[in-house]
Design an enzyme around this catalytic site. Structure first.
Site, PDB file in Angstrom:
ATOM      1  N   ASP A 158      -6.266  16.946 -22.585  1.00  0.00           N
ATOM      2  CA  ASP A 158      -5.722  18.204 -21.734  1.00  0.00           C
ATOM      3  C   ASP A 158      -5.824  19.266 -22.945  1.00  0.00           C
ATOM      4  O   ASP A 158      -6.088  19.224 -23.908  1.00  0.00           O
ATOM      5  CB  ASP A 158      -4.274  18.285 -21.879  1.00  0.00           C
ATOM      6  N   ASP A 196      -3.739  22.959 -23.646  1.00  0.00           N
ATOM      7  CA  ASP A 196      -2.598  23.832 -23.825  1.00  0.00           C
ATOM      8  C   ASP A 196      -2.802  24.909 -24.691  1.00  0.00           C
ATOM      9  O   ASP A 196      -3.527  24.981 -26.009  1.00  0.00           O
ATOM     10  CB  ASP A 196      -1.515  23.386 -25.281  1.00  0.00           C
ATOM     11  N   ASP A 247       5.071  20.573 -34.967  1.00  0.00           N
ATOM     12  CA  ASP A 247       6.020  20.359 -35.925  1.00  0.00           C
ATOM     13  C   ASP A 247       5.140  19.507 -37.230  1.00  0.00           C
ATOM     14  O   ASP A 247       5.158  19.943 -38.396  1.00  0.00           O
ATOM     15  CB  ASP A 247       5.621  19.154 -34.998  1.00  0.00           C
TER      16      ASP A 247
END
EC number: 2.7.7.19
Length: 463
Positions: A74, A76, A162
């Protein structure tokens, strides 16, 4: 020892420093990303946002995967447009989430997730003097982020990422990648490393611990010493994560084609306990049947995924909970004097109820799990029409695969039963009849046969 919680939370709720970032702009010829590898729909979103005067980038895992030569699942997008502004540009957009407000731009079966640049939270000692930012962002006393709709700049957004390998931003207007935290070097060094203090970052979102494990297994990398040490001490925080969120995260862990290596890392970091507390005690011995069974299931799952075959989370969850059900069944038989059938069905309910306190399993999967388990009791019953009826059961194939894996681990009569079903599926109709005749003979004719009615003639009444 890791620092105390109060030290992690001193100052602002999410305190960062500009020295964490060392942004580098990498030109097209040095990062290897081509638009041919990017989803056409993701490009449409980027172009439309840019045309409307907004900044927009591909970010995170899709950029990382394109750099290492993998095809992203996917894409983003991150932008300085707010969710409402994104929605105004796309008729096929829906806004989701309360903890993280996101825009989903829907193109048939593909969804392009669009997030607004995240900003830093602020804490005020006086609860009555909250700023607008504080109203949009919230953390609990342990540092976990409960609400995160504070918007900021791209630099703040990069600090909020992160891992260093996920703080790379691809810009379609000039085909450059901006690497904010030396992610390219981390890829070369094969190191998974958090941005900022590991304790603070794990407390903000404990799911980062299992993400670190997943990335290490997927990318064949090592978790840095500081990021790894904190996992050992903070793993219990995963019990604070909502069960519904953990369902999706666990699927990503074990159904991405590297399930076996991920499982071994999860055990190494003691992360199976907070996710599967009923299974974890049974995994202490690496040579136990429970360990062997889970490993065989994950090998089978990895092979199916990597050859393009479909898998269902129901099978994986059924495997993880099978031996806890067996153990609880035996306990109920010993302590309550129940027969095996009743004890087994009660054990299914008890084990499932306890598990969904940690990981919420949707009913469409738990129903399939129940059928796989219950068919394990029906598969040994093959006389008469039962064997043929079993072949027609919609869950027969899954139950048979489950039985076969159990037989390969436990051997003995269970493996013989699995082999019998393997042969019964492959032979002709006439050979199936012969197999059932031999089975009846082997059982010494113990199978019940319908009794013939005797015709009785009444004697005439005596006169």
């Amino acid at each position: 020892m890791i620092k105390k919680v109060k030290n992690a939370l001193a100052g602002s709720a999410t305190e960062y420093h500009s020295d964490l970032l060392d942004p580098k702009v990498i030109p097209r010829g040095e990062h290897g990303i081509s638009r041919e590898g990017i989803s056409d729909n993701a490009l449409k979103v980027l172009y439309r946002l840019n045309s409307a005067g907004f900044d927009a980038y591909l970010v995170g895992g899709c950029v990382r995967d394109l750099i290492v030569g993998l095809q992203p699942k996917d894409f983003d997008v991150v932008t300085n447009a707010t969710p409402d502004e994104v929605k105004s540009l796309f008729k096929n957009c829906r806004l989701i989430g309360r903890r993280f407000r996101l825009a989903h731009v829907v193109f048939g079966r593909e969804i392009i997730e669009v997030a607004t640049f995240r900003g830093h939270h602020q804490n005020s000692p006086d609860e009555k003097k909250k700023s607008p930012k504080e109203a949009l962002g919230k953390q609990n006393q342990e540092g976990q982020i409960l609400r995160d709709n504070v918007f900021g700049s791209i630099e703040e957004d990069a600090e909020r990422r992160d891992f260093t390998i996920n703080a790379m931003y691809y810009r379609v207007t000039d085909f450059t990648v901006t690497d904010f935290a030396n992610g390219m070097q981390a890829i070369k060094n094969k190191r998974i490393e958090l941005i900022g203090d590991p304790e603070t970052r794990y407390r903000e979102d404990p799911v980062r611990m299992i993400r670190a494990v997943r990335f290490a297994a997927k990318l064949n990398m090592q978790i840095s010493e500081s990021s790894a040490q904190a996992i050992h001490e903070l793993g219990s925080l995963l019990s604070n994560i909502p069960p519904a969120r953990l369902f999706e995260e666990v699927i990503k862990l074990f159904a991405s084609g590297q399930g076996l290596s991920t499982f071994k890392l999860m055990q190494e970091f003691d992360l199976m306990q907070p996710l599967f507390p009923q299974l974890s005690p049974l995994l202490k011995d690496p040579k136990s049947r429970e360990n062997q069974f889970i490993e065989r299931v994950l090998i089978n799952t990895d092979n199916r995924i990597n050859t393009g075959l479909r898998v269902t989370p129901a099978f994986m969850y059924a495997a993880f909970l099978w031996y806890p059900i067996e153990e609880h069944t035996q306990k109920l038989m010993d302590e309550a004097g129940l027969n095996h059938f009743d004890a087994f069905n009660i054990a299914i309910n008890d084990v499932l109820h306890r598990q969904i306190q940690r990981i919420m399993i949707p009913k469409r999967f738990s129903t399939t799990m129940r059928e796989i388990w219950q068919l394990q009791l029906r598969l040994p019953k093959r006389f008469g029409r039962r064997a043929y009826q079993m072949l027609e059961h919609p869950r027969f194939r899954a139950a048979y695969d489950f039985l076969l894996l159990r037989g390969q681990v436990e051997g003995g009569a269970l493996l013989e039963l699995a082999d019998w079903w393997t042969e019964f599926q492959e032979v002709s109709a006439e050979q199936r009849k012969n197999m059932l005749v031999k089975l009846r003979e082997a059982e010494g004719g113990s199978a019940r046969r319908p009794r013939r009615r005797r015709s009785s003639t009444k004697k005439p009444a005596s006169s």
